[in-house]
Design a protein around this motif. Structure first.
Motif, PDB file in Angstrom:
ATOM      1  N   UNK A 125       0.839  -1.148  -0.094  1.00 14.27           N
ATOM      2  CA  UNK A 125      -0.118   0.123  -0.080  1.00 14.27           C
ATOM      3  C   UNK A 125       0.778   1.348  -0.033  1.00 14.27           C
ATOM      4  N   UNK A 126       1.733   1.287   0.793  1.00 16.89           N
ATOM      5  CA  UNK A 126       2.815   2.483   0.825  1.00 16.89           C
ATOM      6  C   UNK A 126       3.501   2.580  -0.490  1.00 16.89           C
ATOM      7  N   UNK A 127       3.811   1.511  -1.376  1.00 15.81           N
ATOM      8  CA  UNK A 127       4.439   1.825  -2.481  1.00 15.81           C
ATOM      9  C   UNK A 127       3.339   2.220  -3.559  1.00 15.81           C
ATOM     10  N   UNK A 132       1.681   6.477  -7.166  1.00 14.89           N
ATOM     11  CA  UNK A 132       0.418   7.216  -7.567  1.00 14.89           C
ATOM     12  C   UNK A 132       0.887   8.768  -7.515  1.00 14.89           C
ATOM     13  N   UNK A 133       1.751   9.147  -6.580  1.00 12.43           N
ATOM     14  CA  UNK A 133       2.264  10.622  -6.408  1.00 12.43           C
ATOM     15  C   UNK A 133       3.028  10.912  -7.672  1.00 12.43           C
ATOM     16  N   UNK A 140       9.309  11.217 -13.207  1.00  7.76           N
ATOM     17  CA  UNK A 140      10.018   9.996 -12.850  1.00  7.76           C
ATOM     18  C   UNK A 140       9.990   9.656 -11.309  1.00  7.76           C
ATOM     19  N   UNK A 141       9.807   8.633 -11.167  1.00  8.53           N
ATOM     20  CA  UNK A 141      10.159   7.937  -9.826  1.00  8.53           C
ATOM     21  C   UNK A 141      11.662   8.200  -9.302  1.00  8.53           C
ATOM     22  N   UNK A 179       8.111  -0.317  -4.963  1.00 13.47           N
ATOM     23  CA  UNK A 179       7.882   0.749  -5.800  1.00 13.47           C
ATOM     24  C   UNK A 179       8.256   0.684  -7.268  1.00 13.47           C
ATOM     25  N   UNK A 180       9.598  -0.425  -7.533  1.00  9.41           N
ATOM     26  CA  UNK A 180      10.035  -0.503  -8.797  1.00  9.41           C
ATOM     27  C   UNK A 180       9.005  -1.432  -9.657  1.00  9.41           C
TER      28      UNK A 180
END
Length: 254
Positions: A125-127, A132-133, A140-141, A179-180
């Protein structure tokens, strides 16, 4: 009329006629000849010397960023040296000024979202919130993706392996891997954790504040840029780069 002394304070280092103290350690007796440069950097960033495992990992972080070839920062260093050959420090400083969100500075961005996340909860959920942000902002993340290294960045994997060997693996690595994965799914691309992402996550695991995480890259790249200055002295490239760029930029005038 009396004036109060300004409230200046630093706990990093102080000197007496016979001794120099750095974070409570005697420079001559405790550090010189006993502590390597990476451990000294760790001391500056955390206020303590690293454990053996932390030492191995932190030194590996710095080594991974020392050299990247003729990148923009190295080219700027070489061109500055050409214009001011009497000032090595100016050439190195010029190259360091370009360490921003595109090159090296993404360590900071990755470390920030890792440190601002809730690491003792649902990391999936954190990822999702992190991805989304950035995706909604079409940004770019930081620390994710690489134009050459796919499906994995070998540097990142080596650093993660060293962290495991030192017994230091934590939720920071799990989070950035997630996240990736989610960023890749959202954008339909192969987006591995790159070396700056790995460094951001590992720096967070080591307790290094995200606001100075980019400094790991600054320390490392300074070493590499000194090497580029020396090669430029011995085998110059700057005159040829200047001529090539000038000719290409004015070719349309015939």
């Amino acid at each position: 009329m009396s004036f109060e002394s300004p409230d200046f304070r630093s706990d990093i280092s102080w000197s007496t006629p016979s001794a120099i103290t750095v974070f409570g350690h005697d420079l001559v007796d405790d550090l010189v000849g006993k502590v390597n440069l990476g451990d000294m950097g760790f001391l500056e960033l955390t206020g303590r010397l690293p454990t053996p495992g932390e030492s191995t990992v932190f030194n590996a972080l710095t080594v991974s960023l020392v050299e990247h070839g003729l990148t923009p920062s190295a080219i700027v260093t070489r061109m500055t040296r050409y214009g001011a050959p009497e000032s090595l420090q100016s050439a190195v400083a010029a190259g360091l000024l370009g360490l921003g969100s595109t090159f090296v500075g993404s360590v900071e961005g990755a470390a920030r979202y890792v440190q601002e996340a809730t690491l003792d909860g649902d990391l999936t959920k954190e990822a999702a919130g992190i991805v989304e942000k950035f995706v909604s902002a079409k940004a770019i993340v930081p620390g994710i993706g690489h134009p050459i290294h796919k499906p994995l960045d070998p540097r990142a994997e080596r650093l993660f392996g060293l962290l495991d060997e030192a017994g230091l693996r934590g939720p920071q690595v799990t989070l950035i891997r997630e996240v990736a994965r989610q960023a890749g799914d959202a954008l339909g691309k192969v987006l591995p954790v790159n070396v700056t992402g790995a460094i951001g996550a590992i720096a967070s695991r080591l307790g290094i504040d995200w606001r100075v995480a980019r400094g790991i890259g600054v320390m490392a790249r300074a070493v590499g840029l000194v090497g580029h200055v020396l090669e430029e002295i011995r085998t110059p490239t700057a005159p040829a780069i200047w001529r090539e760029v000038d000719e290409a930029a004015t070719r349309h005038h015939g």
